[in-house]
Design an enzyme around this catalytic site. Structure first.
Site, short mmCIF file in Angstrom:
data_model
loop_
_atom_site.label_atom_id
_atom_site.label_comp_id
_atom_site.label_asym_id
_atom_site.label_seq_id
_atom_site.Cartn_x
_atom_site.Cartn_y
_atom_site.Cartn_z
N LYS A 22 0.85 -1.21 0.00
CA LYS A 22 0.00 0.00 0.00
C LYS A 22 0.88 1.25 0.00
O LYS A 22 0.65 2.18 -0.77
CB LYS A 22 -0.88 0.01 1.24
N ASN A 23 1.90 1.26 0.86
CA ASN A 23 2.68 2.48 1.03
C ASN A 23 3.73 2.69 -0.06
O ASN A 23 4.44 3.69 -0.05
CB ASN A 23 3.31 2.51 2.43
N ARG A 92 -5.06 10.88 3.97
CA ARG A 92 -3.91 11.80 4.09
C ARG A 92 -2.98 11.66 2.90
O ARG A 92 -2.42 12.62 2.38
CB ARG A 92 -3.18 11.50 5.38
N CYS A 116 -5.58 12.41 12.37
CA CYS A 116 -6.33 11.16 12.24
C CYS A 116 -6.16 10.42 13.57
O CYS A 116 -5.66 10.97 14.55
CB CYS A 116 -5.82 10.34 11.07
N ARG A 121 -0.37 14.50 12.42
CA ARG A 121 -0.06 14.33 10.99
C ARG A 121 0.19 15.66 10.27
O ARG A 121 -0.45 15.98 9.28
CB ARG A 121 -1.16 13.55 10.27
N PRO A 122 1.06 16.54 10.74
CA PRO A 122 1.33 17.81 10.05
C PRO A 122 2.06 17.56 8.72
O PRO A 122 2.51 16.44 8.44
CB PRO A 122 2.25 18.54 11.03
N ASP A 124 4.38 20.13 7.66
CA ASP A 124 5.36 21.24 7.63
C ASP A 124 6.66 20.84 6.92
O ASP A 124 7.24 21.65 6.18
CB ASP A 124 5.66 21.72 9.06
N LEU A 125 7.09 19.60 7.07
CA LEU A 125 8.35 19.19 6.43
C LEU A 125 8.18 19.10 4.90
O LEU A 125 9.08 19.45 4.13
CB LEU A 125 8.81 17.84 6.99
N ASP A 306 4.16 0.78 11.98
CA ASP A 306 2.95 0.16 11.42
C ASP A 306 2.76 -1.27 11.90
O ASP A 306 1.75 -1.90 11.59
CB ASP A 306 2.98 0.19 9.89
N ARG A 398 -8.94 -0.44 4.24
CA ARG A 398 -8.08 0.60 3.65
C ARG A 398 -6.71 0.03 3.32
O ARG A 398 -6.07 0.44 2.36
CB ARG A 398 -7.92 1.77 4.63
#
Ligand code: EPZ
Length: 424
Positions: A22-23, A92, A116, A121-122, A124-125, A306, A398
């Site tokens: 998935k990732n 996201r 979530c 879960r920002p 900014d990076l 995970d 998901r």
């Protein structure tokens, strides 16, 4: 809302195959926007998140076809750089198109992602990296907009080896003018898979898998069809290894890249599991009772966050007390309350969970609070006495392709109940 009913007590036995990661597939699908032709992607898992990402690509004008586990993305018709809020709220990972849209149009507009169930879960990076490439970003009314008159390569140092930020910057830098260096880059195998896909469409990316990635911008990417096969899902593989261990079963897990699951193999061996590995397979059995152990989640190649909920389910039945430290996310213990309903003895202090192993877990009504927490409840249910009813299993769908079917093939008594009238 569908639910799963799991009858515990069966030792899982047999052989199970792992789907595509998935990732890996989500950033690769986002990168499919970059070229002006067809991308043919094989070994795509049947997941809800893949369906959402297909809608995201169609929202910016791409044409997408899915034939079995092959996805064909035609990005010659991509004509928009804006993402609708309903899609971004759903997942996201839809923000992974920021970098590709910035590369293609020099601009993007998306919704600020909400938090979530595993933390704030920002991004900014992501934004700091894209700004280093010349994007001017602005925020307002919950939207983020990036504008530029064309991206220029630069050196970027990530405060934290963020997987998504590394991926977004890689995609944005592919067609920037000049060279980009990303330092303190994430080293996950999914980053390497993205690099290989980008290079197959004519990009020039080197170093993925290490903490310094170098990208030489190119003027144009190939518009001829590119083909790519997604790597196997190392987290699905780890989840199945825990399923074998928690039921005291004997399971062969096929179609994996053993090196990618080493962090999980080594810890499970420390806990007393016997794991043999041979040509893209591992075989897991647990002679005797699983032993307690300490875990700290870290960026790859450390123990994966995970896998934290799943290993907590296993440690709930281990001999002794385990200390599990979650160093990646600020709130990834929502599964603790649900495991406690099943009789687990877990104390949480900030980002540390202290798990005192018990002899048994008992079936209960529980709910999945996020994807991996849901998987952990399935695993606990497989080992618990009596029946466990798991609500909100769309979280599981998901990220897992028919989990209940895969475990039924190993002898598990697990059924999906669809709540036809749709009430809660
Ligand atoms: C990816 O999320 C994965 N998702 C996650 O998998 C995984 O848990 C995570 O990497 C860590 O390995 C996908 O690849 C689609 P990060 P991502 O950016 O990219 C903080 C699953 O269950 N951070 O590496 O969002 C962030 O808050 C999912 O399959 C910032 O502070 O993860 C977190 O604490 C869950 N600012 C940490 O870094 C930023 O700009 C790691 O986040 C970005 C991240």
């Amino acid at each position: 809302m569908d639910k799963l009913i799991v009858m515990g007590g069966t030792r899982l036995k047999g052989s199970i195959s792992v789907s595509g990661a998935k990732n890996a597939v989500l950033p690769i699908m986002a990168a499919g926007i970059l070229n002006d032709g067809e991308s043919i992607i094989h070994n795509v898992p049947n997941l809800e998140d893949v369906k959402v990402m297909i809608k995201v690509l169609e929202a910016v004008g791409a044409k997408v076809k899915k034939e079995g586990t092959t996805l064909i993305i035609d990005s010659s018709t991509v004509n928009s750089y804006e993402l609708s809020d309903s899609l971004v709220r759903k997942m996201r990972a839809s923000n992974l198109v920021m970098g590709a849209l910035a590369a293609k149009f020099g601009t993007f507009k998306t919704l600020y992602p909400g938090g979530c169930n595993i933390g704030s879960r920002p991004i900014d990076l992501h934004l700091k990296g894209l700004e280093r490439l010349g994007l001017k970003t602005s925020e307002g009314h919950g939207y983020i907009e990036g504008k530029s008159s064309g991206l220029v390569g630069n050196s970027i140092h990530l405060d934290f080896p963020s997987v998504g930020a590394t991926e977004n910057i890689m995609m944005a830098a592919c067609m920037a003018k000049g060279k980009t260096i990303i330092r303190n880059a994430a080293r996950e195998p999914e980053i390497v898979d993205l690099q290989n896909f980008l290079n197959s469409m004519g990009a020039n990316v080197k170093g993925a898998g290490l903490d310094v990635i170098k990208i030489e911008g190119v003027k144009k990417l190939k518009s001829s069809p590119v083909e790519h096969t997604v790597i196997p899902d190392r987290i699905e593989a780890g989840t199945h290894m825990v399923a074998a261990a928690i039921t005291g079963g004997d399971v062969e897990i096929k179609n994996i890249i053993v090196e990618h699951v080493e962090p999980v193999i080594s810890k499970l061996r420390e806990c007393g599991a016997s794991i043999s590995n041979y040509n893209n397979c591992v075989r897991v059995t647990v002679p005797g009772r699983i032993r307690a152990n300490d875990f700290r989640t870290l960026p790859y190649p450390g123990f994966p966050t995970d896998m934290q909920p799943q290993i907590m389910a296993l440690m709930s039945l281990a001999q002794g007390t385990s200390v599990i430290s979650e160093s990646i996310f600020d709130n990834r213990f929502k599964h603790v309350d649900e495991l406690r309903r099943m009789g687990a003895d877990i104390k949480v202090e900030g980002r540390v969970a202290i798990v005192t192993g018990t002899e048994r877990l008992t079936g209960a009504f529980v709910e999945a609070t996020d994807l991996r927490a849901g998987a952990a409840l399935v695993l606990a249910g497989l080992a618990a006495e009596d029946a466990t009813v798991i609500e909100n299993i769309y979280h599981i769908d998901r990220g897992y392709d028919n989990l209940e079917k895969k475990y039924s093939q190993l002898g598990a008594k697990i059924i999906r109940v669809s709540n036809l009238n749709g009430s809660n």
